[in-house]
Design an enzyme around this catalytic site. Sequence first.
Site, short mmCIF file in Angstrom:
data_model
loop_
_atom_site.label_atom_id
_atom_site.label_comp_id
_atom_site.label_asym_id
_atom_site.label_seq_id
_atom_site.Cartn_x
_atom_site.Cartn_y
_atom_site.Cartn_z
N GLU A 1 0.84 -1.21 0.00
CA GLU A 1 0.00 0.00 0.00
C GLU A 1 0.87 1.26 0.00
O GLU A 1 0.60 2.22 -0.70
CB GLU A 1 -0.92 0.02 1.24
CG GLU A 1 -1.94 -1.10 1.30
CD GLU A 1 -3.08 -0.94 0.30
OE1 GLU A 1 -3.04 -0.02 -0.54
OE2 GLU A 1 -4.02 -1.76 0.36
N ASN B 1 0.90 4.00 -2.87
CA ASN B 1 0.55 5.39 -2.54
C ASN B 1 1.59 6.36 -3.10
O ASN B 1 1.25 7.41 -3.62
CB ASN B 1 0.48 5.56 -1.02
CG ASN B 1 -0.96 5.50 -0.53
OD1 ASN B 1 -1.87 5.25 -1.32
ND2 ASN B 1 -1.15 5.75 0.76
N ARG C 1 -7.50 4.93 -11.11
CA ARG C 1 -8.76 4.19 -10.92
C ARG C 1 -8.98 3.20 -12.06
O ARG C 1 -9.48 2.10 -11.84
CB ARG C 1 -9.94 5.17 -10.84
CG ARG C 1 -10.02 5.87 -9.51
CD ARG C 1 -11.02 7.02 -9.59
NE ARG C 1 -10.82 7.94 -8.49
CZ ARG C 1 -11.45 7.85 -7.33
NH1 ARG C 1 -12.30 6.87 -7.12
NH2 ARG C 1 -11.22 8.72 -6.37
#
Lengths: 434, 144
Positions: free
Chosen positions: B50, B54, B103
């Site tokens: 993660e 990020n 996305r």
Amino acid sequence: MNDKRFHSVRLDKEKCKACTNCLRRCPTEAIRVRGGRAHIIDERCIDCGECIRVCEYHAKYAQTDPLASINRFKYKIALPAPSLYGQFKQLVSPSQVLEGLLRIGFDDVYEVAEGADIVTRAIRERMRNIDRDDYPIISSACPAIVRLIRVRFPDLIPHIIDVRQPMEVAAMVAKREFCKKHDVQPEDVGCFFITPCAAKMTAIRNPIGHETSAVDGAISMLEIYGLLSSQLKKIPVDTGLAKATSHGVGWANAGGEASAVCPEHSMSVDGIENVIRVLEEIENDKLPDLVFFEGSACTGGCVGGPLTFENNYIARGVVRDLMHGCDITHPDEKVDVSYLNKYHLLLDKSITANKAMRLDDDIVEAMRKIEQMEEITARLPGYDCGSCGSPTCKTFAEDIVRGFATEMDCIHILKEKLKVMAQQMVELAKTTRE
Amino acid sequence: MESTILKNTYEINAGEFQTAGDVSANIKRKLKQIGIGGTVLRRIAVASYEAELNLIIHSHGGKLTLEMTPSSIILTSADVGPGIPDLSKAMQEGYSTASEEARDLGFGAGMGLPNMKRNADGFSIESEVGKGTTIQMRFDVKDA
């Protein structure tokens, strides 16, 4: 029979040319080339057979039992893997193969596909009691994948389903039924698995999750292929011997187990490098909706085993066609619930982590070794050429830290060193002349 | 403070999706070699992935640092911007400012920071708009 050190995958020293082809392909970095030949590190080898496939010199081979070894027993039962059916293009029914096995010297046959039917039902029953938090459930059918998990993904061990593989279940049922029917002693009956791979042979001699195997030996498909195919020409199309469902037969192909056991939210991955990639994802919690994971070390599933004869894509097609002619009843209905209690279907020993990848038993010492490895790696060229005999520069650094190699084993470092020394000698010669 | 035995720093560039996951895979390999297993390994694997993602998705680039002490693993993510205007909002599950591109690649579920916090035994985050964000996570390995 139980030998903790047994490995089916072996090296023929005479044939090995020390070419490094197998080095990079080993998924557990278990091969080193030293002293002019390959060496297999027993602690790390998972018997997947990748090295057998890539060796151009056929120096890597799978040790299996010769067909003649069945004569150790008064009564011999053949346990054909469903992938055996895929080896014969002209096959109309699995029954022909079963009849063929009787004709080449076996007294009885029991389909491992029938074992797969029982295992399918057993896994589905077992899954009811598995908590969602423990998903995904990982198949225990491919012994190379179970071993891969022990070596490279020990934290995923609790996800492996604790039901024995179809070969084991088939042997238990076949032996008991044969003894009952013919009123003979179990020790007089030998059950022989007709195997597509080395991993199953290792799983018989050195089982994981249970103390001993119910299977007495494994005969390579390659060894009996010729014998069987000449018999098949003389056998009528349906002898009525085959009893397994299409679901059980489907276990031969990648995806067969997953679709029988858990048609929804399951995944089937074949080819050991692909399996590794997906296990990494599972480890990183990237597949939260996955319920059942089937992994096969071989491309195409068992039909792609290193001891099969036919191309795995062709064999897959043959199996699919044969499935249409089989009983399509789901094992949930076909397999009587009494089987689940009558036979010992579950693993009774916990699967332990294989610590061969660890640098040291002491965590602080291991951290220090990582640091040393980083320092060494920074000095290495990063070509991953294999000339030193280790698969990559990183593993070479690891081998140095473990004390199995020295930096001068790297020919690139050696060349640099020689260049400097040559220069120094020239200078030395100049100064002495003056 | 306990002595650090090993410290590795990895540079992570903004927008480099093609190498996403390489750094956390490298970290995972090391942890396995030192014998960290079970749930601790999985928690670090999730959190480091993660953190790496990020940096790629949200930051202008930064560094991920792995430190090992005898009793813990410390992961520090430090970027050079843009900084998070509302930290409490960013820590909410499902809140995401991921770009359309991210996305489209399946990221931006708004679980990054909450996931890191949930998986770590110690978590701190500091951010200043225009300067950058520093996240530190501690994982206890004593009983691993």
